[in-house]
Scaffold this motif. Structure first.
Motif, short mmCIF file in Angstrom:
data_model
loop_
_atom_site.label_atom_id
_atom_site.label_comp_id
_atom_site.label_asym_id
_atom_site.label_seq_id
_atom_site.Cartn_x
_atom_site.Cartn_y
_atom_site.Cartn_z
N ASP A 27 0.67 -1.19 0.08
CA ASP A 27 -0.07 0.04 0.01
C ASP A 27 0.90 1.30 -0.06
OD1 ASP A 27 -2.32 -1.36 0.20
OD2 ASP A 27 -1.91 -1.51 2.11
N THR A 28 1.93 0.87 0.54
CA THR A 28 2.90 2.44 0.68
C THR A 28 4.34 1.77 0.47
OG1 THR A 28 1.41 3.07 2.55
CG2 THR A 28 3.62 4.38 2.32
N ILE B 247 4.79 7.56 10.71
CA ILE B 247 3.76 6.88 9.66
C ILE B 247 2.89 5.93 10.26
CG2 ILE B 247 3.84 5.42 7.46
CD1 ILE B 247 6.53 6.30 7.07
N GLU B 248 1.54 6.16 9.77
CA GLU B 248 0.51 5.27 10.33
C GLU B 248 -0.37 4.85 9.05
OE1 GLU B 248 -2.08 6.04 13.83
OE2 GLU B 248 -0.32 7.41 14.48
N THR B 249 -0.48 3.46 9.05
CA THR B 249 -1.26 3.16 7.78
C THR B 249 -2.11 1.79 8.15
OG1 THR B 249 -1.13 2.40 5.52
CG2 THR B 249 0.85 1.74 6.70
N GLU B 250 -2.99 1.37 7.45
CA GLU B 250 -3.97 0.27 7.57
C GLU B 250 -3.33 -0.84 6.79
OE1 GLU B 250 -6.89 0.11 9.43
OE2 GLU B 250 -6.69 1.91 10.13
N GLY B 251 -2.53 -0.76 5.80
CA GLY B 251 -2.05 -1.75 4.86
C GLY B 251 -0.66 -2.18 5.23
N ILE C 113 3.59 -1.95 4.17
CA ILE C 113 4.50 -0.96 3.79
C ILE C 113 5.88 -1.43 3.39
CG2 ILE C 113 5.00 -0.39 6.02
CD1 ILE C 113 5.57 2.48 5.33
N VAL D 299 1.46 0.27 11.81
CA VAL D 299 1.02 -0.49 10.62
C VAL D 299 0.18 -1.75 11.09
CG1 VAL D 299 1.67 -1.59 8.38
CG2 VAL D 299 3.03 0.03 9.22
#
Length: 147
Positions: free
Chosen positions: A15-16, A28-32, A34, A46
């Motif tokens: 995703d990233t 950095i914060e993401t659901e997917g 990286i 993450v």
């Protein structure tokens, strides 16, 4: 005209992506998922997986489901699942993981705490409560022995 692939079935989909020539300062914060091939100064949170390339340099803490690392991390790692430290990896920090796999040649300097899947959520709460009650008992003993 274009072949559309189902991204959910391929483990090579990220995703990233932080590229080799990229430098990022901040969290950095993401659901997917990286993949990091560049440099990051900040925490990475993450819900999916983190892949750290061999030329990557992360100066911060990592919180993820699974972490697969080939580069350098200066910070703590908390993985709910697997932490895989490949032969080119350098890890300087403490880890809290369910499963640890370390290849020959990798470097790890820090403390390791392994938890079962059922205990992964309540580790910090339980440890804090235990430490507090132990401290209370110890202070009670010292007060009674000093009289």
């Amino acid at each position: 005209m274009f072949n559309k692939k189902d991204s959910s079935s391929s483990p090579d989909v990220f995703d990233t992506l932080i590229g080799v020539n990229s430098t990022l300062e901040g969290n950095i914060e993401t659901e997917g998922t990286i993949r990091i091939d560049g440099k990051i100064k900040g925490d990475v949170k993450v819900k999916g997986d983190v892949y750290i390339g061999k030329d990557a340099n992360v100066n911060g803490n990592i919180f993820a489901n699974n972490v697969y690392m080939s580069g350098r991390v200066d910070g703590n790692i908390e993985a709910k699942g697997v932490l895989r430290v490949l032969s080119t990896a350098q890890l300087y920090g403490d880890i809290l993981v369910q499963s640890l796999i370390s290849d020959e040649g990798s470097i790890f300097e820090g403390n390791c705490k392994m938890v079962s899947a059922s205990n992964a959520q309540g580790v910090d709460n339980g440890a804090s409560k235990k430490s507090k009650s132990t401290k209370d008992k110890d202070s009670d003993k010292s007060q009674t022995s000093g009289q």
